[in-house]
Design a protein around this motif. Structure first.
Motif, PDB file in Angstrom:
ATOM      1  N   TYR A  82       0.836  -1.196   0.000  1.00 22.76           N
ATOM      2  CA  TYR A  82       0.000   0.000   0.000  1.00 22.76           C
ATOM      3  C   TYR A  82       0.872   1.248   0.000  1.00 22.76           C
ATOM      4  O   TYR A  82       2.038   1.217   0.404  1.00 22.76           O
ATOM      5  N   SER A  83       0.293   2.345  -0.459  1.00 17.06           N
ATOM      6  CA  SER A  83       0.999   3.630  -0.447  1.00 17.06           C
ATOM      7  C   SER A  83      -0.022   4.749  -0.364  1.00 17.06           C
ATOM      8  O   SER A  83      -1.200   4.567  -0.704  1.00 17.06           O
ATOM      9  N   TYR A  84       0.426   5.907   0.058  1.00 16.54           N
ATOM     10  CA  TYR A  84      -0.490   7.023   0.257  1.00 16.54           C
ATOM     11  C   TYR A  84       0.305   8.320   0.279  1.00 16.54           C
ATOM     12  O   TYR A  84       1.520   8.323   0.501  1.00 16.54           O
ATOM     13  N   GLY A  85      -0.391   9.405   0.041  1.00 14.90           N
ATOM     14  CA  GLY A  85       0.243  10.711   0.099  1.00 14.90           C
ATOM     15  C   GLY A  85      -0.780  11.813   0.241  1.00 14.90           C
ATOM     16  O   GLY A  85      -1.808  11.807  -0.443  1.00 14.90           O
ATOM     17  N   LYS A  86      -0.516  12.761   1.146  1.00 12.39           N
ATOM     18  CA  LYS A  86      -1.344  13.953   1.294  1.00 12.39           C
ATOM     19  C   LYS A  86      -0.505  15.151   0.881  1.00 12.39           C
ATOM     20  O   LYS A  86       0.359  15.600   1.632  1.00 12.39           O
ATOM     21  N   SER A  87      -0.750  15.632  -0.324  1.00 15.03           N
ATOM     22  CA  SER A  87       0.017  16.767  -0.859  1.00 15.03           C
ATOM     23  C   SER A  87      -0.611  18.107  -0.513  1.00 15.03           C
ATOM     24  O   SER A  87       0.043  19.144  -0.612  1.00 15.03           O
ATOM     25  N   SER A  88      -1.881  18.091  -0.132  1.00 13.68           N
ATOM     26  CA  SER A  88      -2.617  19.342   0.035  1.00 13.68           C
ATOM     27  C   SER A  88      -2.105  20.245   1.155  1.00 13.68           C
ATOM     28  O   SER A  88      -2.215  21.474   1.040  1.00 13.68           O
ATOM     29  N   PRO A  89      -1.544  19.733   2.262  1.00 10.88           N
ATOM     30  CA  PRO A  89      -1.169  20.650   3.355  1.00 10.88           C
ATOM     31  C   PRO A  89      -0.064  21.636   3.019  1.00 10.88           C
ATOM     32  O   PRO A  89       0.032  22.690   3.648  1.00 10.88           O
ATOM     33  N   GLY A  90       0.819  21.321   2.075  1.00 14.25           N
ATOM     34  CA  GLY A  90       1.949  22.204   1.791  1.00 14.25           C
ATOM     35  C   GLY A  90       2.133  22.440   0.311  1.00 14.25           C
ATOM     36  O   GLY A  90       1.270  22.126  -0.500  1.00 14.25           O
ATOM     37  N   SER A  91       3.278  22.997  -0.044  1.00 13.85           N
ATOM     38  CA  SER A  91       3.608  23.286  -1.439  1.00 13.85           C
ATOM     39  C   SER A  91       4.429  22.139  -2.010  1.00 13.85           C
ATOM     40  O   SER A  91       5.610  21.990  -1.692  1.00 13.85           O
ATOM     41  N   VAL A  92       3.806  21.328  -2.855  1.00 16.62           N
ATOM     42  CA  VAL A  92       4.500  20.181  -3.441  1.00 16.62           C
ATOM     43  C   VAL A  92       5.699  20.645  -4.263  1.00 16.62           C
ATOM     44  O   VAL A  92       6.760  20.011  -4.258  1.00 16.62           O
ATOM     45  N   ARG A  93       5.541  21.752  -4.978  1.00 17.06           N
ATOM     46  CA  ARG A  93       6.629  22.240  -5.827  1.00 17.06           C
ATOM     47  C   ARG A  93       7.877  22.537  -4.998  1.00 17.06           C
ATOM     48  O   ARG A  93       9.003  22.286  -5.444  1.00 17.06           O
ATOM     49  N   ASP A  94       7.686  23.044  -3.790  1.00 20.56           N
ATOM     50  CA  ASP A  94       8.830  23.324  -2.924  1.00 20.56           C
ATOM     51  C   ASP A  94       9.367  22.056  -2.271  1.00 20.56           C
ATOM     52  O   ASP A  94      10.585  21.861  -2.171  1.00 20.56           O
TER      53      ASP A  94
ATOM     54  N   LEU B 226      16.708  17.114  -5.144  1.00 21.97           N
ATOM     55  CA  LEU B 226      17.766  17.573  -6.042  1.00 21.97           C
ATOM     56  C   LEU B 226      19.147  17.469  -5.407  1.00 21.97           C
ATOM     57  O   LEU B 226      19.292  17.361  -4.192  1.00 21.97           O
ATOM     58  N   ASP B 227      20.153  17.536  -6.253  1.00 13.64           N
ATOM     59  CA  ASP B 227      21.542  17.556  -5.798  1.00 13.64           C
ATOM     60  C   ASP B 227      21.722  18.705  -4.802  1.00 13.64           C
ATOM     61  O   ASP B 227      21.440  19.865  -5.118  1.00 13.64           O
ATOM     62  N   PRO B 228      22.176  18.405  -3.581  1.00 17.23           N
ATOM     63  CA  PRO B 228      22.185  19.430  -2.523  1.00 17.23           C
ATOM     64  C   PRO B 228      23.270  20.483  -2.658  1.00 17.23           C
ATOM     65  O   PRO B 228      23.222  21.500  -1.958  1.00 17.23           O
ATOM     66  N   TYR B 229      24.239  20.284  -3.557  1.00 14.61           N
ATOM     67  CA  TYR B 229      25.367  21.212  -3.656  1.00 14.61           C
ATOM     68  C   TYR B 229      25.209  22.217  -4.784  1.00 14.61           C
ATOM     69  O   TYR B 229      25.526  23.406  -4.624  1.00 14.61           O
ATOM     70  N   TYR B 230      24.735  21.758  -5.930  1.00 14.59           N
ATOM     71  CA  TYR B 230      24.700  22.626  -7.114  1.00 14.59           C
ATOM     72  C   TYR B 230      23.286  23.053  -7.514  1.00 14.59           C
ATOM     73  O   TYR B 230      23.068  24.189  -7.925  1.00 14.59           O
ATOM     74  N   LEU B 231      22.309  22.127  -7.413  1.00 10.18           N
ATOM     75  CA  LEU B 231      20.983  22.410  -7.958  1.00 10.18           C
ATOM     76  C   LEU B 231      19.994  22.875  -6.895  1.00 10.18           C
ATOM     77  O   LEU B 231      19.295  23.875  -7.083  1.00 10.18           O
ATOM     78  N   ALA B 232      19.912  22.164  -5.786  1.00 10.14           N
ATOM     79  CA  ALA B 232      18.926  22.501  -4.760  1.00 10.14           C
ATOM     80  C   ALA B 232      19.051  23.941  -4.252  1.00 10.14           C
ATOM     81  O   ALA B 232      18.023  24.589  -4.001  1.00 10.14           O
ATOM     82  N   PRO B 233      20.268  24.511  -4.102  1.00 10.70           N
ATOM     83  CA  PRO B 233      20.354  25.907  -3.631  1.00 10.70           C
ATOM     84  C   PRO B 233      19.696  26.913  -4.577  1.00 10.70           C
ATOM     85  O   PRO B 233      19.386  28.035  -4.163  1.00 10.70           O
TER      86      PRO B 233
ATOM     87  N   ASP C 154      11.812  24.428  -8.949  1.00 12.44           N
ATOM     88  CA  ASP C 154      10.767  23.514  -8.508  1.00 12.44           C
ATOM     89  C   ASP C 154      10.443  22.488  -9.588  1.00 12.44           C
ATOM     90  O   ASP C 154      10.963  22.530 -10.712  1.00 12.44           O
ATOM     91  N   SER C 155       9.556  21.550  -9.263  1.00 14.68           N
ATOM     92  CA  SER C 155       9.269  20.433 -10.151  1.00 14.68           C
ATOM     93  C   SER C 155       8.649  20.870 -11.464  1.00 14.68           C
ATOM     94  O   SER C 155       8.921  20.285 -12.521  1.00 14.68           O
ATOM     95  N   VAL C 156       7.821  21.908 -11.441  1.00 14.03           N
ATOM     96  CA  VAL C 156       7.193  22.378 -12.683  1.00 14.03           C
ATOM     97  C   VAL C 156       8.226  23.065 -13.573  1.00 14.03           C
ATOM     98  O   VAL C 156       8.235  22.877 -14.792  1.00 14.03           O
ATOM     99  N   ALA C 157       9.119  23.855 -12.979  1.00  8.39           N
ATOM    100  CA  ALA C 157      10.155  24.521 -13.766  1.00  8.39           C
ATOM    101  C   ALA C 157      11.065  23.507 -14.446  1.00  8.39           C
ATOM    102  O   ALA C 157      11.449  23.675 -15.618  1.00  8.39           O
ATOM    103  N   LEU C 158      11.416  22.439 -13.744  1.00  5.25           N
ATOM    104  CA  LEU C 158      12.280  21.412 -14.329  1.00  5.25           C
ATOM    105  C   LEU C 158      11.547  20.647 -15.433  1.00  5.25           C
ATOM    106  O   LEU C 158      12.135  20.313 -16.461  1.00  5.25           O
ATOM    107  N   ALA C 159      10.260  20.373 -15.231  1.00  2.00           N
ATOM    108  CA  ALA C 159       9.478  19.717 -16.281  1.00  2.00           C
ATOM    109  C   ALA C 159       9.366  20.623 -17.505  1.00  2.00           C
ATOM    110  O   ALA C 159       9.391  20.150 -18.650  1.00  2.00           O
ATOM    111  N   ALA C 160       9.244  21.927 -17.278  1.00  2.00           N
ATOM    112  CA  ALA C 160       9.193  22.874 -18.399  1.00  2.00           C
ATOM    113  C   ALA C 160      10.511  22.895 -19.152  1.00  2.00           C
ATOM    114  O   ALA C 160      10.542  23.026 -20.387  1.00  2.00           O
ATOM    115  N   LEU C 161      11.624  22.755 -18.435  1.00  2.00           N
ATOM    116  CA  LEU C 161      12.937  22.672 -19.073  1.00  2.00           C
ATOM    117  C   LEU C 161      12.991  21.443 -19.990  1.00  2.00           C
ATOM    118  O   LEU C 161      13.498  21.515 -21.120  1.00  2.00           O
TER     119      LEU C 161
END
Length: 362
Positions: A110-122, A128-135, A139-146
Motif C-alpha cells: 500500500y501507499s499514500y500521500g497527502k500533498s494538500s497541506p503544503g507546497s509540493v513544488r517546494d 535535487l543535488d544538494p550542492y549545485y541544484l537545490a540551492p 521547482d518540479s514544474v520549472a524542471l518539467a518545463a525545461l
C-alpha cells in the motif's frame, strides 16, 4: 532468466483522489482502501504473509510518519512488515522479491500521500543535488518545463501535441470514478513556459493498495490473475546537466530487463516493440508521455493511460502503484491480455520502474 515462482497481482483498490482531505488523517484515508482490497480476496490481516508500504515523511512533515499507517493495517499480533521511502511501486518490487524467496505466499502493498497541506513544488526540491541544484530552488514544474522546451527545440513535439495528450488523458478519465480531474479541462494560462496549467498534474491526496500472491494461491484468490512476467527499475544520473532530457534510457533498459520487448510468455523470440495492448504510464506532465512513448516504442495500437493517468490524478507516492494496479485491473476484467505499467520518481523521469503483466491465455 525465468523467475523461480509465478507471482501475480490478485486485487487492487484505490481511494477517490481529492484536492484536499483536511478532515482525514493518513490512517483514515487509507483504512477504507485496505478493507476494500482485502475484501476482494477474502483475506484478513492475519492471512497475509508480508506487508510493504511506500510513502514519504516530507509530505507529512514528521519523522517516521509511516508507523502511524500501521494502525490501519493492524500490526498486532506482530506481522512481517517493511517500508520504502518511495512510491508504492517500489514497495511492490520489494514484496515481489520477498515472494520470490518463498518466505511468503501473499503480500499486501500500500501507499499514500497527502500533498494538500503544503507546497509540493517546494517539497520536491529536496530530491535535487544538494550542492549545485537545490540551492537554486528550481521547482518540479520549472524542471518539467525545461524538459518540455528541450523536446520542442529538438522537434520531438510541440504545444499542440502536448495539449492533445492532456485532453486525451482527461477524456479517458471520464470512466474512472476515482480520478480527480475528468472530462474537458481547459489548458489555461502558462504556468512555466511552455507548460500550461493543463499540461501539469493536479495536486491532491490519495491512497492505493494491491495484493500479490504466488502460484496456485493466486488462482485461488482471483479468477484471472495479472501475472508479473517481469519487473525492473533503473536510474538516470543525478545531475540534470549530464542527461539528455529528450530521452529516457533508464526506462528503456528497465523495459528490456522486464521483458517488455519479448514475445508473450510461452513463445520464443524477440520483438522490436512491446507486445502489449495497454500501457499505464506514470507521466505527471504531458511532455513526459512523449519521452516515455519513444523510450518504450509505443505506437498508436497500444491504449495509453485508459484510466486517465497521472494527469487525471497524481497522489504523490501512490500514483506509480496505481499505474500497476490499473493495468492489473484491466487484466482481471479481461480488457487486456498483456499490459505494461510504468512508475517514476525524481525530477524529469530520473528513476523509472517497468512491469509487464499478463493474463492467462483465453
Amino acid at each position: 532468466m525465468e523467475p523461480l515462482r509465478d507471482i501475480a497481482v490478485v486485487a487492487f483498490a484505490q481511494s477517490d483522489h481529492r484536492r484536499t482531505s483536511d478532515e482525514l488523517s493518513e490512517v483514515e484515508m487509507l483504512l477504507p482502501v485496505l478493507h476494500e482490497v482485502q475484501g476482494r480476496t477474502g483475506l484478513r490481516a492475519g492471512d497475509i504473509g508480508f506487508t510493504c508500504s511506500g510513502s514519504t515523511d516530507y509530505l507529512a512533515g514528521r519523522a517516521f510518519s509511516f508507523t502511524m499507517a500501521l494502525d490501519g493495517v493492524g500490526a498486532w499480533p506482530p506481522i512481517s512488515e517493511s517500508h520504502v521511502e518511495m512510491d508504492g511501486a517500489w514497495a511492490l518490487y520489494e514484496a515481489w522479491t520477498k515472494l520470490l524467496t518463498g518466505d511468503a505466499d501473499t503480500a499486501l502493498v500500500y501507499s499514500y500521500g497527502k500533498s494538500s497541506p503544503g507546497s509540493v513544488r517546494d517539497v520536491l526540491t529536496r530530491q535535487l543535488d544538494p550542492y549545485y541544484l537545490a540551492p537554486l530552488w528550481p521547482d518540479s514544474v520549472a524542471l518539467a518545463a525545461l524538459q518540455a522546451r528541450a523536446l520542442i527545440d529538438a522537434g520531438e513535439t510541440d504545444e499542440a501535441e502536448l495539449a492533445s495528450v492532456a485532453a486525451r488523458s482527461r477524456t479517458s478519465a471520464n470512466t474512472n470514478s476515482h480520478a480527480q480531474l475528468r472530462g474537458p479541462v481547459p489548458q489555461g494560462d502558462y504556468l512555466v513556459r511552455p507548460l500550461r496549467t493543463g499540461d501539469c498534474p493536479p495536486v491532491g491526496d490519495g491512497a492505493a493498495a494491491v495484493i500479490l500472491a504466488a502460484g496456485d494461491r493466486a488462482r485461488d484468490l482471483c479468477e484471472r490473475p495479472a501475472w508479473i512476467r517481469g519487473i525492473d527499475h533503473r536510474i538516470e544520473p543525478h545531475a540534470l546537466g549530464v542527461r539528455d532530457l529528450t530521452d529516457s534510457p533508464s526506462t528503456r533498459l528497465a523495459a528490456e530487463r522486464a521483458g517488455a520487448f519479448e514475445l508473450p510468455h510461452g513463445l520464443k523470440g524477440m520483438g522490436g516493440a512491446p507486445t502489449v495492448d495497454t500501457a499505464e504510464l506514470h507521466a505527471p506532465f504531458s511532455s513526459q508521455e512523449v519521452v516515455l512513448r519513444k523510450a518504450l516504442r509505443l505506437d498508436d495500437s497500444v491504449r495509453v493511460n485508459p484510466s486517465g493517468g497521472a494527469l487525471a490524478a497524481n497522489p504523490i507516492m501512490a500514483a506509480g502503484l496505481i499505474r500497476i494496479g490499473e493495468a492489473a485491473a484491466r487484466v482481471h476484467r479481461g480488457e487486456s491480455d498483456r499490459a505494461l505499467a510504468h512508475a517514476t520518481s525524481g525530477p524529469c523521469l530520473q528513476q523509472n520502474l517497468v512491469a509487464v503483466l499478463e493474463g492467462d491465455a483465453r
